[in-house]
Design an enzyme around this catalytic site. Structure first.
Site, PDB file in Angstrom:
ATOM      1  N   TRP A  13      59.001  -2.266 -19.969  1.00 62.84           N
ATOM      2  CA  TRP A  13      59.129  -3.021 -21.228  1.00 62.84           C
ATOM      3  C   TRP A  13      60.090  -2.371 -22.222  1.00 62.84           C
ATOM      4  O   TRP A  13      60.372  -2.945 -23.267  1.00 62.84           O
ATOM      5  CB  TRP A  13      57.750  -3.173 -21.891  1.00 62.84           C
ATOM      6  CG  TRP A  13      56.901  -4.243 -21.277  1.00 62.84           C
ATOM      7  CD1 TRP A  13      57.209  -5.042 -20.224  1.00 62.84           C
ATOM      8  CD2 TRP A  13      55.590  -4.643 -21.717  1.00 62.84           C
ATOM      9  NE1 TRP A  13      56.175  -5.913 -19.968  1.00 62.84           N
ATOM     10  CE2 TRP A  13      55.165  -5.693 -20.871  1.00 62.84           C
ATOM     11  CE3 TRP A  13      54.736  -4.226 -22.738  1.00 62.84           C
ATOM     12  CZ2 TRP A  13      53.926  -6.321 -21.019  1.00 62.84           C
ATOM     13  CZ3 TRP A  13      53.502  -4.837 -22.885  1.00 62.84           C
ATOM     14  CH2 TRP A  13      53.103  -5.883 -22.032  1.00 62.84           C
ATOM     15  N   LYS A  14      60.538  -1.151 -21.930  1.00 60.19           N
ATOM     16  CA  LYS A  14      61.397  -0.428 -22.891  1.00 60.19           C
ATOM     17  C   LYS A  14      60.703  -0.421 -24.260  1.00 60.19           C
ATOM     18  O   LYS A  14      59.489  -0.305 -24.297  1.00 60.19           O
ATOM     19  CB  LYS A  14      62.803  -1.042 -22.916  1.00 60.19           C
ATOM     20  CG  LYS A  14      63.320  -1.230 -21.481  1.00 60.19           C
ATOM     21  CD  LYS A  14      64.747  -1.641 -21.387  1.00 60.19           C
ATOM     22  CE  LYS A  14      65.101  -1.841 -19.912  1.00 60.19           C
ATOM     23  NZ  LYS A  14      66.507  -1.973 -19.667  1.00 60.19           N
ATOM     24  N   GLU A  94      68.972   4.816 -19.613  1.00 61.63           N
ATOM     25  CA  GLU A  94      68.999   4.699 -21.075  1.00 61.63           C
ATOM     26  C   GLU A  94      68.614   6.027 -21.731  1.00 61.63           C
ATOM     27  O   GLU A  94      69.030   6.326 -22.847  1.00 61.63           O
ATOM     28  CB  GLU A  94      68.082   3.550 -21.529  1.00 61.63           C
ATOM     29  CG  GLU A  94      68.729   2.204 -21.193  1.00 61.63           C
ATOM     30  CD  GLU A  94      67.786   1.023 -21.171  1.00 61.63           C
ATOM     31  OE1 GLU A  94      66.600   1.172 -21.514  1.00 61.63           O
ATOM     32  OE2 GLU A  94      68.243  -0.069 -20.775  1.00 61.63           O
ATOM     33  N   SER A 204      69.000  -6.189 -13.902  1.00 61.24           N
ATOM     34  CA  SER A 204      69.094  -7.655 -14.006  1.00 61.24           C
ATOM     35  C   SER A 204      68.394  -8.387 -12.860  1.00 61.24           C
ATOM     36  O   SER A 204      68.889  -9.411 -12.374  1.00 61.24           O
ATOM     37  CB  SER A 204      70.560  -8.094 -14.128  1.00 61.24           C
ATOM     38  OG  SER A 204      71.107  -7.601 -15.336  1.00 61.24           O
ATOM     39  N   GLY A 225      63.368  -4.898 -15.937  1.00 63.10           N
ATOM     40  CA  GLY A 225      63.330  -4.697 -17.380  1.00 63.10           C
ATOM     41  C   GLY A 225      63.059  -6.001 -18.102  1.00 63.10           C
ATOM     42  O   GLY A 225      61.922  -6.451 -18.220  1.00 63.10           O
ATOM     43  N   GLY A 226      64.121  -6.647 -18.569  1.00 66.42           N
ATOM     44  CA  GLY A 226      63.998  -7.851 -19.398  1.00 66.42           C
ATOM     45  C   GLY A 226      63.020  -8.890 -18.863  1.00 66.42           C
ATOM     46  O   GLY A 226      62.187  -9.416 -19.624  1.00 66.42           O
TER      47      GLY A 226
HETATM   48  P1  PGA Z   1      66.940  -5.073 -16.720  1.00 67.89           P
HETATM   49  O1  PGA Z   1      66.478  -3.534 -16.859  1.00 67.89           O
HETATM   50  O2  PGA Z   1      66.063  -5.701 -15.655  1.00 67.89           O
HETATM   51  O3  PGA Z   1      66.721  -5.666 -18.070  1.00 67.89           O
HETATM   52  O4  PGA Z   1      68.363  -5.052 -16.308  1.00 67.89           O
HETATM   53  C1  PGA Z   1      66.152  -2.760 -15.742  1.00 67.89           C
HETATM   54  C2  PGA Z   1      65.742  -1.376 -16.185  1.00 67.89           C
HETATM   55  O5  PGA Z   1      66.290  -0.888 -17.156  1.00 67.89           O
HETATM   56  O6  PGA Z   1      64.866  -0.734 -15.578  1.00 67.89           O
END
Ligand code: PGA
Length: 244
Positions: A13-14, A94, A204, A225-226
């Site tokens: 989820w960041k 990140e 993605s 992620g997203g």
């Molecule tokens: P994303 O992120 O699916 O939004 O590209 C993947 C991640 O950072 O683990």
């Protein structure tokens, strides 16, 4: 003969999400047919463990490089584990972009293992590095930086996440992902000596590309992620992972 290891679907989820999203997740996900890990921000870890119970494992997104210390704002692996958390991401790009070095990644891996957390080690190249034909060199350096001179953790998972695919909406093609994950597996052979290592693809991942990615022989799961912020989309991705 050892049991086949199930594929793994992990959500990151960041710095997003809240308690309500955990509840939505739990109701949409039900009991998944494969291994699932949710990595919410640290303040939501306790809530996630309480709500998701034993159906979905919970992971942190990061741990400190050290044990208890006077370092304001840091969270040790021990503290994370004390919340009932079983997993942690380590070395996400990140965090590397914020200055995390390979030495930090190695120290975090040690802390995680010491605290009994299962690590998902993230590696991957930038666009510049890919265009300069440095894929193998980058993956070799990142793996060596994290793993050299240590016993490979039994439950280690490695996530191949090309930086250019993270959060951009432009995933690696299935062929590119397979090629890199195969390379990761070959590089791991140098270290693993029988460890059962799952290799995930991340960058993605969406409901419409999950099945094709999971059809690749060296991809054993996905790091999302997203799309993990949308419970229905993540549930569809989990189904693709489970059915692979
Ligand atoms: P994303 O992120 O699916 O939004 O590209 C993947 C991640 O950072 O683990």
């Amino acid at each position: 003969m050892s049991e086949p290891i199930p594929p793994l679907c992990a959500g990151n989820w960041k710095a997003h999400g809240d308690a309500e999203l955990i509840t939505d997740w739990a109701s949409v996900m039900g009991t998944p047919d494969t291994d699932v890990v949710l990595c919410p921000p640290h303040p939501l870890l306790l809530e996630a463990v309480a709500v998701l119970g034993d159906k979905i494992a919970v992971g942190a997104q990061d741990v400190a490089t050290h044990g208890p210390a006077n370092q304001t704002g840091n969270t040790t692996a021990e503290l994370v584990a004390s919340c009932g958390v079983q997993w942690t991401l380590i070395g996400h790009s990140e965090r590397r972009a914020m200055g995390e070095t390979d030495a930090d990644v190695a120290a975090k891996l040690d802390q995680a293992v010491k605290a009994g957390l299962k690590p998902i080690l993230c590696i991957g190249e930038s666009l510049d590095q890919r265009e300069a034909n440095q894929l193998e060199a980058v993956l070799t350096t990142q793996l060596a930086g994290a793993l050299a001179e240590k016993e490979i953790p039994q439950d280690l998972v490695v996530a191949y996440e090309p930086v250019w695919a993270i959060g951009t909406g432009v995933a690696a093609s299935a062929e590119q992902a397979q090629e890199a994950c195969k390379l990761v597996r070959q590089l791991l052979e140098k270290y693993s000596a029988g460890a059962r290592i799952r290799i995930l693809y991340g960058g993605s991942v969406k409901a419409n590309n999950a099945a094709e990615l999971m059809a690749q022989p060296d991809i054993n799961g996905l790091l999302v992620g997203g799309a993990s912020l949308e419970p229905e989309a993540f549930a569809a991705i989990t189904t693709a992972v489970a059915n692979s």
